[in-house]
Design an enzyme around this catalytic site. Structure first.
Site, PDB file in Angstrom:
ATOM      1  N   GLN A  69       0.891  -1.221   0.037  1.00  0.00           N
ATOM      2  CA  GLN A  69      -0.159  -0.086   0.040  1.00  0.00           C
ATOM      3  C   GLN A  69       0.857   1.252   0.104  1.00  0.00           C
ATOM      4  OE1 GLN A  69      -3.072   0.140  -0.700  1.00  0.00           O
ATOM      5  NE2 GLN A  69      -3.953  -1.791   0.023  1.00  0.00           N
ATOM      6  N   HIS A  96      -0.722  -3.800  -9.106  1.00  0.00           N
ATOM      7  CA  HIS A  96      -2.298  -3.225  -9.279  1.00  0.00           C
ATOM      8  C   HIS A  96      -2.497  -2.126  -8.091  1.00  0.00           C
ATOM      9  CE1 HIS A  96      -4.995  -5.336  -6.585  1.00  0.00           C
ATOM     10  NE2 HIS A  96      -3.839  -6.199  -6.238  1.00  0.00           N
ATOM     11  N   CYS A 119     -10.162  -8.072  -0.578  1.00  0.00           N
ATOM     12  CA  CYS A 119     -10.107  -9.657  -0.741  1.00  0.00           C
ATOM     13  C   CYS A 119     -11.271 -10.101   0.012  1.00  0.00           C
ATOM     14  CB  CYS A 119      -8.911 -10.298  -0.185  1.00  0.00           C
ATOM     15  SG  CYS A 119      -7.244  -9.622  -1.149  1.00  0.00           S
TER      16      CYS A 119
END
Length: 384
Positions: A174, A196, A318
């Site tokens: 992050q 990503h 997730c």
């Protein structure tokens, strides 16, 4: 069809144009990167270039970059590579660390109400785990929390752990592209990245070593990635990762994005309900705010805002298909009702002040549709 306003960049960032261009060009190369002929060498060149760019993003040596299918695999690869060392982690890690940690019987350090790791408790657990196992520990800590954005004192933890002979893994997925990250300044031994999160493609990540340390392959059967991960490389995804990493080094627009986040937080109070902003008084990622007003559940808020054309999240992406109280907020010492009403807004370079205004307008509609509000005179923002 209206695409809406995207405010879930910590789940995944939109693909950068440079990454798309690199992927498109790499897809035109059909050689196997392990082949020695010209076709294979052209495919290999994309991987080599990407390895250099990903290494440069965090100040690492290119030879110590191992490409994976994403951050989850890289985290698993790091933990497996600890050998017989006992594992010590924290209660706010991503599930790709916490689940293997539970299976390994790891020691789990607590965090303060601010969301920062309790370093003294972590130190105690490193000693206890090492004493029980009769060998130094392996410590896994994230650099910035994916839900609250709170930045952890990883350099301090690494110095402390190394005095005890421990190795340190850092999940930095992050943080890269949002704050400066240097593997040498942090002093960690293993580092996880995910393409990503910084504008590269989904399905690519990396485990980066601080030095020539052992890596125990999760996937075996070939000599790819210097025998650290077998299997034919995903050339196009890796090429996109490299292009995104090159652009991410500039930390473009982060000051502006931090101003947008602060403006959003300041405007939350106008609806008359107390709002808790988690980690507001400690270092955070410039793009992330996580807050709770206690008026509705996280699931209700995510769905209601989605109907207004605004994409946010609750907890880790997730598990977004099964919204449940945030384990991070619970670990910070908040009750189940607060943890069950927390949402995360994460911003990026495509967001602007009009998006913030749209969010606030939609938030107001959602709040007015709920139970009676508190007296406006009692409204405030508390920083947790």
């Amino acid at each position: 069809m209206m695409r809406g306003i995207y405010m879930d960049w910590n789940a995944t960032a939109p693909l950068r144009p440079a990454a798309l261009a690199a992927m498109s060009a790499a897809l035109a190369e059909f050689g196997n990167a392990s082949s020695v002929h010209a076709f294979g060498r052209r495919a290999r060149a994309w991987i080599d270039q990407a390895r250099e760019e990903v290494a440069a993003l965090v100040g690492a040596r290119a030879s110590l970059v191992t490409f994976t299918s994403g951050g989850t695999e890289a985290n698993n690869l790091a933990l497996l590579s600890r050998g017989a060392r006992p594992l010590v982690t924290t209660a706010i890690e991503h599930e790709s660390v916490l689940k293997p940690a539970r299976l390994a019987g790891a020691e789990v350090a607590r965090v303060a109400r601010s969301g920062e790791i309790d370093v003294a408790h972590l130190s105690y657990l490193i000693d206890r785990a090492s004493d029980r196992a009769g060998k130094p520990a392996f410590v896994s800590v994230m650099l910035a929390n994916n839900e609250t954005g709170v930045i952890q004192p990883v350099a301090e933890i690494a110095r402390l752990a190394h005095t005890k002979g421990a190795l340190v893994h850092c999940d930095a997925t992050q943080a890269v592209g949002r704050v400066p990250v240097d593997i040498n300044e942090l002093g960690v031994d293993y580092m996880t990245l995910s393409a990503h999160k910084l504008g590269g493609p989904q399905g690519a990540g990396a485990l980066i070593l601080g030095d020539d340390l052992p890596v125990e392959p999760l996937v075996i059967g070939g000599g790819q990635e210097r025998n650290r991960r077998a299997g034919t490389e995903n050339v196009a995804a890796i090429a996109g990762f490299g292009a995104a990493a090159k652009e991410a080094r500039a930390l473009h627009d982060m000051d502006r994005i931090a101003d947008l986040r602060d403006h959003l937080e300041d405007r939350l109070v106008s609806f008359g309900q107390p709002v808790t902003v988690f980690g507001r008084n400690v270092p955070r990622l410039p793009n992330t705010t996580c807050f709770a007003s206690g008026t509705k559940t996280s699931e209700t808020l995510v769905m209601a805002l989605d109907l207004s054309g605004i994409a946010i999240s609750a907890g880790s992406a997730c598990s977004s298909g099964k919204v449940r109280p945030s384990h991070v907020i619970s670990a910070m010492g908040f009750d189940a009702a607060t943890a069950g009403s927390a949402i995360r807004v994460s911003l990026g370079w495509q967001n602007d002040i009009a998006d913030i205004d749209s969010f606030i307008a939609a938030w107001g509609r959602v709040q007015r549709a709920g139970p009676a509000r508190s007296d406006a005179a009692d409204a405030h923002i508390s920083a947790a």
